[in-house]
Design an enzyme around this catalytic site. Sequence first.
Site, mmCIF file in Angstrom:
data_model
loop_
_atom_site.group_PDB
_atom_site.id
_atom_site.type_symbol
_atom_site.label_atom_id
_atom_site.label_comp_id
_atom_site.label_asym_id
_atom_site.label_seq_id
_atom_site.Cartn_x
_atom_site.Cartn_y
_atom_site.Cartn_z
ATOM 1 N N TYR A 154 0.836 -1.212 0.000
ATOM 2 C CA TYR A 154 0.000 0.000 0.000
ATOM 3 C C TYR A 154 0.871 1.261 0.000
ATOM 4 O O TYR A 154 0.669 2.172 -0.811
ATOM 5 C CB TYR A 154 -0.904 -0.040 1.238
ATOM 6 C CG TYR A 154 -1.924 1.074 1.326
ATOM 7 C CD1 TYR A 154 -3.011 1.114 0.462
ATOM 8 C CD2 TYR A 154 -1.821 2.071 2.296
ATOM 9 C CE1 TYR A 154 -3.968 2.126 0.559
ATOM 10 C CE2 TYR A 154 -2.766 3.079 2.408
ATOM 11 C CZ TYR A 154 -3.833 3.105 1.531
ATOM 12 O OH TYR A 154 -4.780 4.107 1.628
ATOM 13 N N ALA A 156 4.077 1.575 -0.808
ATOM 14 C CA ALA A 156 4.874 1.685 -2.038
ATOM 15 C C ALA A 156 3.997 2.189 -3.180
ATOM 16 O O ALA A 156 4.403 3.040 -3.976
ATOM 17 C CB ALA A 156 5.480 0.331 -2.386
ATOM 18 N N ALA A 157 2.763 1.680 -3.251
ATOM 19 C CA ALA A 157 1.856 2.101 -4.321
ATOM 20 C C ALA A 157 1.516 3.584 -4.192
ATOM 21 O O ALA A 157 1.540 4.325 -5.178
ATOM 22 C CB ALA A 157 0.573 1.263 -4.283
#
Length: 264
Positions: A154, A156-157
Amino acid sequence: MRRPDLRDKTAIVTGSGRGIGRAAALKIADCGARVIVTARTENQIDAVAQEILNQGGDAKSIRADVSREADVHQLFEAAGNVDILVNNAGVIWPIDLLANSDPAAWRQSIDINLTSVYSTMREALPGMLTRGWGRIVNVSSGSARGTVAGWSAYSAAKAGVEAMTSVAAREVADSGVTINAVRPGIVDTELQVEIRSSSEEQFTSENVERYRSYPDRGLLRPPEHPASLILWLLSPEADNVNGELLVLDDPDVAARVGLTPMGR
Ligand SMILES: NC(=O)c1ccc[n+]([C@@H]2O[C@H](COP(=O)([O-])OP(=O)(O)OC[C@H]3O[C@@H](n4cnc5c(N)ncnc54)[C@H](OP(=O)(O)O)[C@@H]3O)[C@@H](O)[C@H]2O)c1
């Protein structure tokens, strides 16, 4: 904030079957836009589109899984000219310490939370640039920087969404199209319910205690708060705002859309 006049505009709000997306879809429709309500759960998107129609607005529900390139393409084909794109669809899962995580779930989370933002912007931009007007709002999260154990996919996104927003905004500078990102704060939605139901093994006892305490401490924002920030980015006041990250927990940003800061 002055209510924008969005008559003659078409908006796609991804993940608008519930939560922040639903609240944004309702507000955008209330300003006169035709709203495409989209997510995977058909009865939820149908209900939101019906709610808009019942209020005298214009809406259509189209089922799409934004992690699937073909679904995104079909969504834009069915929508016609898209003037406003709110990239709101997102999932918090997998909540798991990285060493225990499932690679397939991790990749799927990146596809939903990050790659979808690329796919929808890629579909939306050519038409917006040709017509010389467009608004794209990408919904990020404080966890893009303020990271939480167990949320590697989450976070990193969302960090990727913020970086991509900045890159794409440079590419459309002075075109009439703007692309910005928002961090909504901690909002009372299904996503927070899912966080509160996670275990100590998934994201540490400290996080379990912290996130489970938010409702009793009155620290959850209603979805209408971030929806107001999204709406502000569609208003003439934001015509020259491009490539910015607007953080709702920043008191200046909250004040700009007529909201009070939430202390945490
Ligand atoms: N709530 C918070 O505290 C908070 C804080 C920071 C950022 N955010 C961000 O705010 C956005 C909205 O979240 P929310 O809190 O409103 O959560 P929510 O109530 O769970 O809503 C998420 C929406 O995204 C849709 N969605 C999920 N996966 C999808 C997929 N593969 N394709 C299409 N739609 C999909 C869901 O519908 P289906 O499952 O039916 O597809 C739902 O409509 C997310 O980007 C989230 O990361 C939330």
